[in-house]
Scaffold this motif. Structure first.
Motif, short mmCIF file in Angstrom:
data_model
loop_
_atom_site.label_atom_id
_atom_site.label_comp_id
_atom_site.label_asym_id
_atom_site.label_seq_id
_atom_site.Cartn_x
_atom_site.Cartn_y
_atom_site.Cartn_z
N PHE A 116 0.82 -1.21 0.00
CA PHE A 116 0.00 0.00 0.00
C PHE A 116 0.86 1.26 0.00
O PHE A 116 0.47 2.28 -0.58
N LEU A 117 2.04 1.21 0.64
CA LEU A 117 2.90 2.40 0.60
C LEU A 117 3.50 2.61 -0.78
O LEU A 117 3.80 3.74 -1.17
N SER A 118 3.62 1.52 -1.55
CA SER A 118 4.06 1.67 -2.94
C SER A 118 2.99 2.44 -3.72
O SER A 118 3.31 3.34 -4.51
N PHE A 119 1.72 2.13 -3.47
CA PHE A 119 0.64 2.90 -4.09
C PHE A 119 0.72 4.36 -3.66
O PHE A 119 0.58 5.27 -4.49
N HIS A 120 0.93 4.57 -2.37
CA HIS A 120 1.01 5.93 -1.85
C HIS A 120 2.06 6.75 -2.60
O HIS A 120 1.83 7.87 -3.01
N PHE A 121 3.22 6.13 -2.81
CA PHE A 121 4.31 6.83 -3.51
C PHE A 121 3.95 7.06 -4.98
O PHE A 121 4.17 8.14 -5.52
N MET A 122 3.39 6.01 -5.61
CA MET A 122 3.04 6.14 -7.04
C MET A 122 2.04 7.26 -7.28
O MET A 122 1.99 7.85 -8.35
N LEU A 123 1.20 7.53 -6.26
CA LEU A 123 0.14 8.52 -6.42
C LEU A 123 0.61 9.95 -6.21
O LEU A 123 -0.10 10.90 -6.53
N SER A 124 1.81 10.10 -5.65
CA SER A 124 2.32 11.44 -5.41
C SER A 124 2.44 12.21 -6.73
O SER A 124 2.99 11.70 -7.70
N SER A 125 1.90 13.44 -6.75
CA SER A 125 1.92 14.16 -8.02
C SER A 125 3.30 14.72 -8.34
O SER A 125 3.61 15.01 -9.48
N GLN A 126 4.17 14.85 -7.31
CA GLN A 126 5.52 15.33 -7.60
C GLN A 126 6.44 14.18 -8.02
O GLN A 126 7.29 14.36 -8.87
N PRO A 143 -5.00 14.24 -12.09
CA PRO A 143 -5.51 14.55 -10.75
C PRO A 143 -4.36 14.65 -9.74
O PRO A 143 -3.36 13.94 -9.87
N VAL A 144 -4.52 15.54 -8.76
CA VAL A 144 -3.57 15.55 -7.64
C VAL A 144 -4.13 14.59 -6.60
O VAL A 144 -4.83 14.98 -5.68
N TRP A 145 -3.81 13.31 -6.79
CA TRP A 145 -4.51 12.21 -6.12
C TRP A 145 -4.71 12.40 -4.64
O TRP A 145 -5.85 12.39 -4.15
N LEU A 146 -3.63 12.54 -3.90
CA LEU A 146 -3.74 12.48 -2.44
C LEU A 146 -4.15 13.81 -1.83
O LEU A 146 -4.35 13.93 -0.63
N VAL A 147 -4.29 14.83 -2.67
CA VAL A 147 -4.74 16.13 -2.18
C VAL A 147 -6.24 16.28 -2.40
O VAL A 147 -6.90 17.11 -1.79
N SER A 148 -6.79 15.42 -3.26
CA SER A 148 -8.22 15.50 -3.54
C SER A 148 -8.94 14.35 -2.85
O SER A 148 -8.58 13.19 -3.03
N PRO A 149 -9.98 14.67 -2.03
CA PRO A 149 -10.69 13.61 -1.30
C PRO A 149 -11.24 12.53 -2.23
O PRO A 149 -11.05 11.34 -1.98
N GLY A 150 -11.89 12.94 -3.32
CA GLY A 150 -12.53 11.98 -4.22
C GLY A 150 -11.52 11.07 -4.90
O GLY A 150 -11.64 9.85 -4.86
#
Lengths: 286, 312
Positions: A116-126, A143-150
């Motif tokens: 799941f932390l690999s997903f977390h990193f992959m989703l980072s927009s930077q 999308p700025v994945w982890l900054v947007s609730p949806g």
């Protein structure tokens, strides 16, 4: 009978050696000490009605109710439908499909935390690779994945499906391979093929397994902590919390144990019927 | 035990040469004769989608693990100068976050191994007691165990933490071992009972009894040996449950040097500039034992683990 009765009750070593109780005692002890007592204590900890009044006036909690329903409803059903379809693909007997199946099982073998932390990193927009791929594909404003609730929540559902799809596909594949082949042969001679065969033979024969799987998966997903905690962390600003993560947050980060337990206890109306149904279904034939 | 019936059936079909057509029929619901080039193409396309979907997060782990520090936080498909230095950093414990790496790996292993032994012992004993000796109260115990099996651990974790504090076991390995044993044993009991019903006849017990064996001798000499196929599956299940558990490990053991690997890994990310590359390198070491176990024992695991849910 009157003569036999005292004989039967007489205590003896040989009778003790055949008694079932000593075999089951270790389990009964750990069950009482580490399951029943904590559950009872939890209900006691959550007895203050004030906590529930506070929760129902708390927008973060109300949001977590919606999130939990969506997480379980979407996650479990999408996952199980894909698993049902994929089990058909993996049932085809080809050497290369066996290879694909072996690779497909990897997410199940990867522990939750790194997965799941690999997903977390992959989703980072930077830093993440997902928006890199999207920009290469010509998406101008990914999308700025982890900054947007949806988007963050949707990504968590996807990560959950990634992790648990292999396990349930394997279960349904096993159930499918257990269907006797002559059933298919007989129906084929009757002219049933393709979708019809799936609707009138495969699915009816898988129905029980499918239903049990959905129910089991539902109750486990209700208590899923790791997906939300590691993919979105419950954020941004608590907008993606579910029961499991919010309860732990209140109990240990905020330090209000009563409130944390209250969050978990509000899941009881869903938990209790599921527990009763599942104990009956799984206990059949025992 | 549906799977174990399916296994031999399939191999018989393979030797008779009917397997291709018959299994394909049961699989795609299409006869082999009607499969055309575009169906083949669709299957290959589906396989490609499955592989990309499955491997992307794993590729991301490996890619970060071979990224040098200056490239880690630059968005990239593959580092310009791939390196194995992160693995060396982890193995030699050369850094703040990896200072206790081996200690924490051993900690995880000890907890998982002891849990496995306890689950196998308690699981076989209680399923023998209930399903072979058939006490009147057996149904209560197996229902209580089934309820424990389906209850999500995270909902019980808050009071469980409190109760462990009452017992004075917080921050001891024993607390996590006992908690994992309590929540892994029910599934073990259930699978053992199911297996004993399909694999063991009561006549075997009776003939041993006529020869003068008592319940403990029958348990040791007849019940346990006949349980070996599922012992492996349940052993792997219990080991991995304990090896992978994050939440209870965090609550019961804290995040110091005595923590287990999943908690230790999250410590990497507690700063503003997390060392994602050495985190992924350490993660790969941590993910290796489960991956090996899954692939070595795959058939036994699926046979044992799916038996539960598959039973319609």
């Amino acid at each position: 009978m009157t003569i036999a009765t005292p004989d039967l009750r007489r205590w003896s070593w040989s009778r003790l050696a055949d008694a079932p109780f000593p075999f089951v005692v270790p389990y009964i002890v750990i069950f009482l000490a580490l399951v029943l007592y904590p559950v009872a204590y939890g209900i006691y900890l959550g007895h203050d009605p004030g906590n529930y009044v506070a929760l129902f006036g708390n927008p973060t909690y109300l949001r977590s109710v919606l999130n939990t329903v969506l997480f379980v409803g979407l996650g479990v059903n999408i996952k199980m439908i894909i698993a049902l379809l994929l089990s058909g693909f993996f049932a085809v007997s080809r050497w290369w499909i066996k290879v694909v199946l072996a690779i497909f099982l990897l997410p199940w073998a990867v522990p939750d935390v790194p997965g799941f932390l690999s997903f977390h990193f992959m989703l980072s927009s930077q830093w993440g690779v997902i928006n890199l791929i999207l920009s290469k594909l010509g998406v101008a404003h990914p999308p700025v994945w982890l900054v947007s609730p949806g988007w963050g929540f949707a990504a968590a559902v996807v990560a959950y499906i990634w992790k648990w799809l292999p396990f349930w596909t394997l279960i349904l594949l096993a159930a499918r391979t257990a269907i006797p082949r002559d059933v298919y042969e007989a129906s084929a001679t009757d002219g049933a093929t393709g979708v019809r065969q799936f609707l009138f033979i495969t699915f009816p024969m898988l129905r029980n397994v499918y239903l049990t799987s959905v129910l089991l998966s539902t109750i486990w997903t209700l208590g899923n902590y790791n997906t939300i905690f590691f993919v979105t962390g419950g954020g941004p600003i608590d907008s993606t919390q579910v029961f499991a993560t919010l309860g732990i947050k209140y109990a240990f980060e905020v330090g209000d144990v009563g409130l944390g337990v209250a969050v978990a206890l509000t899941a009881l109306p869903a938990l209790v019927p599921l527990i009763v149904i599942l104990v009956r279904r799984l206990g059949r034939g025992q | 035990m549906t799977i174990q019936q399916a296994g031999p059936g399939r191999s018989v079909a393979a030797t008779t040469g009917r397997a291709g057509a018959a299994v394909a029929t049961s699989g795609t619901q299409r006869g082999a004769g009607s499969r055309t080039w575009y169906q083949q193409g669709l299957m290959i396309l589906l396989a490609a989608v499955i592989l990309i979907w499955t491997l992307l997060p794993i590729y991301n782990m490996i890619m970060l693990a071979v990224s040098p520090p200056d490239e880690t936080l630059q968005q990239h498909f593959f580092p310009g100068h791939p390196t194995l230095i992160n693995f060396v950093t982890v193995v030699t414990q050369n850094g703040t976050y990896v200072a206790d790496f081996w200690h924490q790996m051993i900690n995880s292993a000890v907890i998982a191994v002891v849990t496995t032994v306890l689950v196998l012992l308690i699981g076989t004993m209680s399923s023998y007691g209930i399903s072979r000796l058939r006490p009147r109260w057996g149904g209560w115990v197996s229902n209580a165990a089934l309820a424990t099996y389906v209850i999500p651990l995270s909902f019980v974790s808050i009071p469980l933490y409190k109760v462990m504090a009452t017992y004075g076991l917080l921050n001891t390995q024993l607390s996590l071992i006992l908690a994992m044993t309590a929540f892994a044993s029910p599934y073990a009991m259930w699978v053992f009972s199911q297996h004993s019903q399909s694999a063991l006849s009561f006549e075997l017990d009776e003939s041993a009894r006529i020869d003068g064996a008592n319940a403990w001798q029958i348990y040791l000499r007849i019940f346990l040996p006949l349980m070996t196929p599922v012992l492996v599956a349940i052993g792997v299940y219990a080991f991995l449950l304990a090896w992978n558990e994050y939440l209870l490990a965090f609550l019961l053991l804290g995040s110091g040097p005595n923590s287990t690997m999943p908690v230790a890994l999250t410590n990497f990310l507690s700063t503003d500039s997390p060392p994602w590359n050495s985190f992924m390198a350490a993660s790969l070491f941590y993910a290796l034992p489960p991956a090996i176990l899954y692939y070595v024992f795959r058939n036994k695991i699926t046979g044992g683990l799916t038996a539960g849910s598959v039973k319609g």
